[in-house]
Design an enzyme around this catalytic site. Structure first.
Site, PDB file in Angstrom:
ATOM      1  N   GLU A  21      -3.104  18.670 -11.969  1.00  0.00           N
ATOM      2  CA  GLU A  21      -3.431  19.096 -13.323  1.00  0.00           C
ATOM      3  C   GLU A  21      -4.872  19.575 -13.470  1.00  0.00           C
ATOM      4  OE1 GLU A  21      -1.932  16.421 -16.283  1.00  0.00           O
ATOM      5  OE2 GLU A  21      -1.771  18.070 -17.722  1.00  0.00           O
TER       6      GLU A  21
ATOM      7  N   HIS B 198       2.572  19.517 -27.069  1.00  0.00           N
ATOM      8  CA  HIS B 198       2.272  18.085 -26.956  1.00  0.00           C
ATOM      9  C   HIS B 198       0.955  17.671 -27.596  1.00  0.00           C
ATOM     10  CE1 HIS B 198       5.723  17.991 -24.350  1.00  0.00           C
ATOM     11  NE2 HIS B 198       5.584  16.683 -24.142  1.00  0.00           N
TER      12      HIS B 198
ATOM     13  N   HIS C 229       1.838  14.778 -29.847  1.00  0.00           N
ATOM     14  CA  HIS C 229       1.398  13.389 -29.670  1.00  0.00           C
ATOM     15  C   HIS C 229       0.793  12.839 -30.958  1.00  0.00           C
ATOM     16  CE1 HIS C 229       1.250  13.785 -25.031  1.00  0.00           C
ATOM     17  NE2 HIS C 229       2.297  13.068 -25.394  1.00  0.00           N
TER      18      HIS C 229
ATOM     19  N   ARG D 277      -0.983  23.375 -14.725  1.00  0.00           N
ATOM     20  CA  ARG D 277      -0.056  22.309 -15.156  1.00  0.00           C
ATOM     21  C   ARG D 277      -0.168  22.068 -16.663  1.00  0.00           C
ATOM     22  NH1 ARG D 277       1.929  17.005 -11.631  1.00  0.00           N
ATOM     23  NH2 ARG D 277       3.316  16.207 -13.236  1.00  0.00           N
TER      24      ARG D 277
ATOM     25  N   GLU E 203      12.380  19.153 -24.216  1.00  0.00           N
ATOM     26  CA  GLU E 203      11.549  19.578 -23.075  1.00  0.00           C
ATOM     27  C   GLU E 203      12.141  20.840 -22.430  1.00  0.00           C
ATOM     28  OE1 GLU E 203       8.657  18.062 -22.734  1.00  0.00           O
ATOM     29  OE2 GLU E 203       9.018  16.124 -23.712  1.00  0.00           O
TER      30      GLU E 203
ATOM     31  N   ARG F 203       0.806  -1.237   0.000  1.00  0.00           N
ATOM     32  CA  ARG F 203       0.000   0.000   0.000  1.00  0.00           C
ATOM     33  C   ARG F 203       0.833   1.280   0.000  1.00  0.00           C
ATOM     34  NH1 ARG F 203      -3.120  -3.115   3.524  1.00  0.00           N
ATOM     35  NH2 ARG F 203      -4.924  -3.961   2.419  1.00  0.00           N
TER      36      ARG F 203
ATOM     37  N   LYS G 179       9.651  23.577 -13.973  1.00  0.00           N
ATOM     38  CA  LYS G 179       8.590  22.577 -13.904  1.00  0.00           C
ATOM     39  C   LYS G 179       8.091  22.428 -12.469  1.00  0.00           C
ATOM     40  CE  LYS G 179       6.896  17.959 -14.766  1.00  0.00           C
ATOM     41  NZ  LYS G 179       6.993  16.617 -15.337  1.00  0.00           N
TER      42      LYS G 179
ATOM     43  N   HIS H  56       9.857  10.981 -29.304  1.00  0.00           N
ATOM     44  CA  HIS H  56       8.961  11.898 -28.587  1.00  0.00           C
ATOM     45  C   HIS H  56       9.448  13.351 -28.713  1.00  0.00           C
ATOM     46  CE1 HIS H  56       6.173  13.377 -25.577  1.00  0.00           C
ATOM     47  NE2 HIS H  56       7.185  13.916 -24.925  1.00  0.00           N
TER      48      HIS H  56
ATOM     49  N   LYS I 146       4.125  12.065 -11.031  1.00  0.00           N
ATOM     50  CA  LYS I 146       3.292  11.147 -11.824  1.00  0.00           C
ATOM     51  C   LYS I 146       4.062   9.849 -12.049  1.00  0.00           C
ATOM     52  CE  LYS I 146       0.597  14.451 -14.587  1.00  0.00           C
ATOM     53  NZ  LYS I 146       0.331  14.919 -15.975  1.00  0.00           N
TER      54      LYS I 146
ATOM     55  N   ASN J 259       2.115  21.003 -21.215  1.00  0.00           N
ATOM     56  CA  ASN J 259       1.724  20.270 -22.424  1.00  0.00           C
ATOM     57  C   ASN J 259       1.935  21.092 -23.695  1.00  0.00           C
ATOM     58  OD1 ASN J 259       0.966  18.020 -20.984  1.00  0.00           O
ATOM     59  ND2 ASN J 259      -1.148  18.710 -20.741  1.00  0.00           N
TER      60      ASN J 259
HETATM   61  N1  NAD Z   1       6.106  11.023 -15.047  1.00  0.00           N
HETATM   62  C1  NAD Z   1       6.188  12.075 -15.842  1.00  0.00           C
HETATM   63  O1  NAD Z   1       5.767  13.181 -15.487  1.00  0.00           O
HETATM   64  C2  NAD Z   1       6.814  11.911 -17.194  1.00  0.00           C
HETATM   65  C3  NAD Z   1       7.125  13.037 -17.957  1.00  0.00           C
HETATM   66  C4  NAD Z   1       7.744  12.855 -19.188  1.00  0.00           C
HETATM   67  C5  NAD Z   1       8.026  11.581 -19.654  1.00  0.00           C
HETATM   68  N2  NAD Z   1       7.704  10.495 -18.902  1.00  0.00           N
HETATM   69  C6  NAD Z   1       7.996   9.136 -19.368  1.00  0.00           C
HETATM   70  O2  NAD Z   1       9.384   8.996 -19.567  1.00  0.00           O
HETATM   71  C7  NAD Z   1       9.598   7.935 -20.489  1.00  0.00           C
HETATM   72  C8  NAD Z   1      10.722   8.299 -21.435  1.00  0.00           C
HETATM   73  O3  NAD Z   1      11.896   8.519 -20.687  1.00  0.00           O
HETATM   74  P1  NAD Z   1      13.347   8.308 -21.333  1.00  0.00           P
HETATM   75  O4  NAD Z   1      13.418   9.011 -22.622  1.00  0.00           O
HETATM   76  O5  NAD Z   1      14.349   8.631 -20.282  1.00  0.00           O
HETATM   77  O6  NAD Z   1      13.335   6.753 -21.709  1.00  0.00           O
HETATM   78  P2  NAD Z   1      14.070   5.474 -21.099  1.00  0.00           P
HETATM   79  O7  NAD Z   1      13.912   5.366 -19.637  1.00  0.00           O
HETATM   80  O8  NAD Z   1      13.631   4.321 -21.906  1.00  0.00           O
HETATM   81  O9  NAD Z   1      15.610   5.778 -21.383  1.00  0.00           O
HETATM   82  C9  NAD Z   1      16.046   5.862 -22.725  1.00  0.00           C
HETATM   83  C10 NAD Z   1      17.140   4.842 -23.033  1.00  0.00           C
HETATM   84  O10 NAD Z   1      18.365   5.282 -22.477  1.00  0.00           O
HETATM   85  C11 NAD Z   1      18.923   4.284 -21.627  1.00  0.00           C
HETATM   86  N3  NAD Z   1      19.628   5.022 -20.584  1.00  0.00           N
HETATM   87  C12 NAD Z   1      19.083   5.843 -19.653  1.00  0.00           C
HETATM   88  N4  NAD Z   1      20.040   6.460 -18.950  1.00  0.00           N
HETATM   89  C13 NAD Z   1      21.228   6.021 -19.437  1.00  0.00           C
HETATM   90  C14 NAD Z   1      22.584   6.313 -19.129  1.00  0.00           C
HETATM   91  N5  NAD Z   1      22.921   7.232 -18.216  1.00  0.00           N
HETATM   92  N6  NAD Z   1      23.527   5.671 -19.843  1.00  0.00           N
HETATM   93  C15 NAD Z   1      23.196   4.788 -20.825  1.00  0.00           C
HETATM   94  N7  NAD Z   1      21.937   4.477 -21.177  1.00  0.00           N
HETATM   95  C16 NAD Z   1      20.961   5.098 -20.481  1.00  0.00           C
HETATM   96  C17 NAD Z   1      17.774   3.443 -21.196  1.00  0.00           C
HETATM   97  O11 NAD Z   1      18.167   2.141 -20.861  1.00  0.00           O
HETATM   98  C18 NAD Z   1      16.890   3.455 -22.452  1.00  0.00           C
HETATM   99  O12 NAD Z   1      17.337   2.491 -23.352  1.00  0.00           O
HETATM  100  C19 NAD Z   1       8.273   7.675 -21.186  1.00  0.00           C
HETATM  101  O13 NAD Z   1       7.753   6.446 -20.744  1.00  0.00           O
HETATM  102  C20 NAD Z   1       7.388   8.816 -20.710  1.00  0.00           C
HETATM  103  O14 NAD Z   1       6.028   8.458 -20.598  1.00  0.00           O
HETATM  104  C21 NAD Z   1       7.107  10.653 -17.682  1.00  0.00           C
HETATM  105 ZN    ZN Z   2       7.099  15.414 -23.470  1.00  0.00          ZN
END
Ligand code: NAD
Ligand code: ZN
Length: 316
Positions: free
Chosen positions: A191, A202, A206, A195, A139, A75, A181, A218, A97, A199
């Site tokens: 949101e 986006h 998207h 917030r 971003e 939980r 942010k 992205h 989030k 977007n």
């Molecule tokens: N929670 C939120 O508010 C929020 C906001 C924006 C995006 N997101 C989410 O974030 C995700 C995308 O994040 P991302 O682009 O970091 O993707 P990811 O976590 O898949 O990382 C991208 C790639 O880089 C590799 N990697 C990461 N750090 C590394 C490092 N230091 N050295 C070598 N390799 C490394 C990972 O293994 C992966 O293959 C999406 O799922 C999206 O929905 C969430």
């Molecule tokens: Zn984004």
């Protein structure tokens, strides 16, 4: 409990060698309830109790997934985010989030669960693949375009040092983006209103990402989205002239495309926008810029309605 994906487990050593360490296969397609179940089952098998802290080390996939593990495990246990991608540091790990994707869409199952702390070390970005590195920078450009013109000017003059991954310059970038942010999220965690400014770019972004069959990254899609949305706003007289060209210049400085690739039909993008239930009767709502560094708003409503026709013109 340290949670990392397999790439990060190779690139970034655990700072807690004594703690249990769990890994999962890297990539968005593993940000699922199945991976979430596998991780929670492994924690239960090891009889990890309520005194646990989850330490998520990785990109946005890892912090979203491991944050959601922490949100639900017994939980809810506390968690700490150690983002290792540009996107993770300036976006995904800020704001609380967490969640996973489902066959019906991205991020549809999850929880708001704030990390107790977020640690960013710009040195770990050295091993991040170039495409992922640039993805996150879009971003930062969005933060500047929506919230802080001065930050936009700083990004322009420091682009070379950013792209060379100078640790000091990256620390400043991460610090400013998190500040911007974080300030918005502190105002409107769930949101309800402001917030929405996060977007910016986006709504069209998207649709572009989806229409490309996810061939566009992205960040690339959001860059194009920012351009299209801002051109629409300018065409409708809602945004100060010259704003879109400032964004275009910033994208160019960072080597990020500003227009949809020749192979991608604008009709497909429009189709994707029409399929979105939020865009009723040919009208779209998005966070549009009033000028570079500012989002238009009407009281608490931070989105502006505009006709889908305008998107078609701007895309072409
Ligand atoms: N929670 C939120 O508010 C929020 C906001 C924006 C995006 N997101 C989410 O974030 C995700 C995308 O994040 P991302 O682009 O970091 O993707 P990811 O976590 O898949 O990382 C991208 C790639 O880089 C590799 N990697 C990461 N750090 C590394 C490092 N230091 N050295 C070598 N390799 C490394 C990972 O293994 C992966 O293959 C999406 O799922 C999206 O929905 C969430
Ligand atoms: Zn984004």
């Amino acid at each position: 409990v340290v949670i990392r994906d397999e790439n990060v487990a190779r690139a970034v050593p655990s700072p807690l060698p004594g703690a249990p360490s769990l890994t999962f296969p890297a990539g968005e397609r593993h940000k699922t309830r199945e991976t979430w179940a596998a991780l929670t089952d492994q924690m239960l098998a090891r009889e990890i109790g309520r005194d646990a802290v989850v330490v998520a080390i990785g990109g946005g996939v890892t912090t979203d997934l491991a944050g959601f593990v922490a949100a639900a495990y017994l939980r809810g246990v506390p968690w700490i985010a150690v983002p290792t991608s540009t996107l993770g540091m300036i976006d995904a790990a800020v704001g609380g989030k967490t969640g996973v994707d489902t066959p019906a869409g991205k991020n549809l199952v999850g929880a708001f669960h704030q990390p107790g702390a977020v640690f960013c070390d710009p040195d770990v970005l050295r091993t991040l693949p170039e495409a992922n590195f640039r993805d996150g920078l879009v971003e930062a450009i969005k933060h500047a375009a929506a919230l802080d013109a001065g930050y936009g000017a700083w990004l322009e003059t420091h682009a070379a040092a950013v792209l060379a991954r100078d640790a000091g310059t990256l620390a400043t970038l991460v610090h400013r983006s998190v500040e911007l942010k974080g300030d918005v999220v502190a105002d409107d965690e769930r949101e309800a209103g402001r917030r929405a400014v996060l977007n910016a770019g986006h709504t069209v972004g998207h649709a572009v990402e989806h229409a490309s069959g996810y061939a566009l990254r992205h960040g690339e899609a959001v860059g194009i989205g920012l351009m299209v949305e801002t051109r629409v706003a300018e065409a409708l007289g809602l945004c100060e002239g010259g704003t879109a060209s400032r964004i275009e210049h910033l994208l160019a400085v960072f080597g990020i495309p500003a227009t949809i690739p020749p192979g991608l039909s604008p009709d497909l993008v429009l189709q994707a926008m029409r399929a979105d239930k939020k865009n009723r009767a040919g009208v779209v709502r998005a966070a549009l810029l009033a000028s570079f560094g500012r989002v238009r708003h009407d009281g608490d409503d931070w989105t502006t309605a505009f006709p889908l026709d305008q998107v078609a013109k701007s895309l072409r």
